[in-house]
Write a protein that holds these residues in place. Structure first.
Motif, PDB file in Angstrom:
ATOM      1  N   PHE A  30       0.626  -1.178   0.126  1.00 57.41           N
ATOM      2  CA  PHE A  30       0.011  -0.051  -0.058  1.00 57.41           C
ATOM      3  C   PHE A  30       0.905   1.336  -0.005  1.00 57.41           C
ATOM      4  O   PHE A  30       1.976   1.343   0.652  1.00 57.41           O
ATOM      5  CB  PHE A  30      -0.838   0.054   1.379  1.00 57.41           C
ATOM      6  CG  PHE A  30      -1.900  -1.148   1.314  1.00 57.41           C
ATOM      7  CD1 PHE A  30      -3.008  -1.273   0.870  1.00 57.41           C
ATOM      8  CD2 PHE A  30      -1.245  -2.263   1.850  1.00 57.41           C
ATOM      9  CE1 PHE A  30      -3.969  -2.431   0.998  1.00 57.41           C
ATOM     10  CE2 PHE A  30      -2.117  -3.600   1.891  1.00 57.41           C
ATOM     11  CZ  PHE A  30      -3.319  -3.418   1.542  1.00 57.41           C
ATOM     12  N   ILE A  31       0.510   2.364  -0.779  1.00 57.52           N
ATOM     13  CA  ILE A  31       1.199   3.429  -0.843  1.00 57.52           C
ATOM     14  C   ILE A  31       0.245   4.611  -0.241  1.00 57.52           C
ATOM     15  O   ILE A  31      -0.858   4.791  -0.596  1.00 57.52           O
ATOM     16  CB  ILE A  31       1.427   3.710  -2.146  1.00 57.52           C
ATOM     17  CG1 ILE A  31       2.473   2.647  -2.881  1.00 57.52           C
ATOM     18  CG2 ILE A  31       2.183   5.373  -2.291  1.00 57.52           C
ATOM     19  CD1 ILE A  31       2.593   2.958  -4.506  1.00 57.52           C
ATOM     20  N   ALA A  32       0.582   5.097   0.796  1.00 61.64           N
ATOM     21  CA  ALA A  32      -0.048   6.189   1.463  1.00 61.64           C
ATOM     22  C   ALA A  32       0.785   7.654   1.216  1.00 61.64           C
ATOM     23  O   ALA A  32       2.126   7.770   1.260  1.00 61.64           O
ATOM     24  CB  ALA A  32      -0.120   6.215   2.952  1.00 61.64           C
TER      25      ALA A  32
ATOM     26  N   GLY B 135      -0.576   3.806  10.920  1.00 60.12           N
ATOM     27  CA  GLY B 135      -0.037   2.479  11.549  1.00 60.12           C
ATOM     28  C   GLY B 135       1.387   2.217  11.468  1.00 60.12           C
ATOM     29  O   GLY B 135       1.962   3.383  10.826  1.00 60.12           O
ATOM     30  N   PRO B 136       1.959   1.150  11.332  1.00 59.59           N
ATOM     31  CA  PRO B 136       3.414   0.897  11.011  1.00 59.59           C
ATOM     32  C   PRO B 136       3.663   1.339   9.568  1.00 59.59           C
ATOM     33  O   PRO B 136       3.094   0.759   8.672  1.00 59.59           O
ATOM     34  CB  PRO B 136       3.552  -0.499  11.268  1.00 59.59           C
ATOM     35  CG  PRO B 136       2.341  -1.029  12.354  1.00 59.59           C
ATOM     36  CD  PRO B 136       1.249  -0.290  11.928  1.00 59.59           C
ATOM     37  N   ILE B 137       4.801   2.056   9.321  1.00 58.58           N
ATOM     38  CA  ILE B 137       5.103   2.443   8.239  1.00 58.58           C
ATOM     39  C   ILE B 137       6.434   1.678   7.789  1.00 58.58           C
ATOM     40  O   ILE B 137       7.337   1.904   8.655  1.00 58.58           O
ATOM     41  CB  ILE B 137       5.403   3.925   7.971  1.00 58.58           C
ATOM     42  CG1 ILE B 137       4.087   4.582   8.486  1.00 58.58           C
ATOM     43  CG2 ILE B 137       6.151   4.433   6.618  1.00 58.58           C
ATOM     44  CD1 ILE B 137       4.455   6.049   8.540  1.00 58.58           C
ATOM     45  N   GLU B 138       6.591   0.850   6.570  1.00 57.03           N
ATOM     46  CA  GLU B 138       7.765   0.267   6.316  1.00 57.03           C
ATOM     47  C   GLU B 138       9.019   1.053   5.768  1.00 57.03           C
ATOM     48  O   GLU B 138       9.868   1.082   6.105  1.00 57.03           O
ATOM     49  CB  GLU B 138       7.179  -0.828   5.247  1.00 57.03           C
ATOM     50  CG  GLU B 138       6.406  -1.844   5.779  1.00 57.03           C
ATOM     51  CD  GLU B 138       7.143  -2.818   6.870  1.00 57.03           C
ATOM     52  OE1 GLU B 138       8.254  -3.196   6.491  1.00 57.03           O
ATOM     53  OE2 GLU B 138       6.515  -3.154   7.613  1.00 57.03           O
ATOM     54  N   GLN B 139       8.414   2.035   4.886  1.00 55.61           N
ATOM     55  CA  GLN B 139       9.485   3.059   4.435  1.00 55.61           C
ATOM     56  C   GLN B 139       8.813   4.518   4.237  1.00 55.61           C
ATOM     57  O   GLN B 139       7.541   4.524   3.763  1.00 55.61           O
ATOM     58  CB  GLN B 139       9.863   2.460   3.137  1.00 55.61           C
ATOM     59  CG  GLN B 139      11.176   3.340   2.703  1.00 55.61           C
ATOM     60  CD  GLN B 139      12.144   2.638   1.483  1.00 55.61           C
ATOM     61  OE1 GLN B 139      11.323   1.561   0.970  1.00 55.61           O
ATOM     62  NE2 GLN B 139      13.174   3.178   1.110  1.00 55.61           N
ATOM     63  N   LYS B 140       9.338   5.372   4.605  1.00 62.16           N
ATOM     64  CA  LYS B 140       8.931   6.737   4.431  1.00 62.16           C
ATOM     65  C   LYS B 140       9.938   7.489   3.642  1.00 62.16           C
ATOM     66  O   LYS B 140      11.009   7.775   4.043  1.00 62.16           O
ATOM     67  CB  LYS B 140       8.555   7.341   5.922  1.00 62.16           C
ATOM     68  CG  LYS B 140       8.073   8.599   5.914  1.00 62.16           C
ATOM     69  CD  LYS B 140       7.658   8.845   7.429  1.00 62.16           C
ATOM     70  CE  LYS B 140       8.843   9.251   8.344  1.00 62.16           C
ATOM     71  NZ  LYS B 140       8.696   9.664   9.454  1.00 62.16           N
TER      72      LYS B 140
END
Length: 140
Positions: A46-48, A71-76
């Motif tokens: 998912f891309i937010a 919630g938890p973000i894998e990469q920002k």
């Protein structure tokens, strides 16, 4: 992200607008999420995007209410972009330039800008009733 935004009933896409008054700001905060179903990410990813108009010297702090919803973000990735507007309306030069994209995720201001460019270029409002939709007869 490897999950949909919590509390959205596992929606595979969504848009959330955090009103400026709820977060004591002058500008709303926009949250938009798309997923693999839109062919923009690998399956189950998912891309937010969280955006707003910068008001302080700490832009990342300004989007924290939106980031907290994810919630938890894998990469920002964090990026601040300037917003540009043309110096003149183009009527004299016949050069019509659009404004930069703003923080909104629903493209309303961009659509209004395109309609304004049409008006400045033609002197007429765009007539949506003249748009005709046809289906291609051939199947691909």
């Amino acid at each position: 992200m490897n999950h949909p935004i919590p509390n959205t009933k596992d929606a595979l896409s969504c848009q959330i607008i955090i009103p400026q008054k709820q977060v004591d700001r002058h500008s709303d905060i926009y949250v938009s999420m798309v997923s693999y179903t839109h062919q923009v990410a690998a399956k189950n990813w998912f891309i937010a995007m969280v955006s707003t108009t910068v008001e302080t010297a700490n832009p990342e702090d300004e989007i924290k209410p939106g980031l907290d919803l994810l919630g938890p973000i894998e990469q920002k990735f964090v990026r601040v972009s300037d917003v540009y507007k043309p110096k003149d309306d183009g009527r004299e030069s016949q050069i019509f330039i659009s404004e930069s994209y703003d923080a909104t995720t629903h493209f309303e201001t961009t659509c209004l800008d395109v309609l304004d460019i049409f008006y400045r270029g033609t002197g007429e409002d765009f007539d949506f009733s003249k748009v005709q939709h046809t289906l291609a007869e051939e199947q691909y």
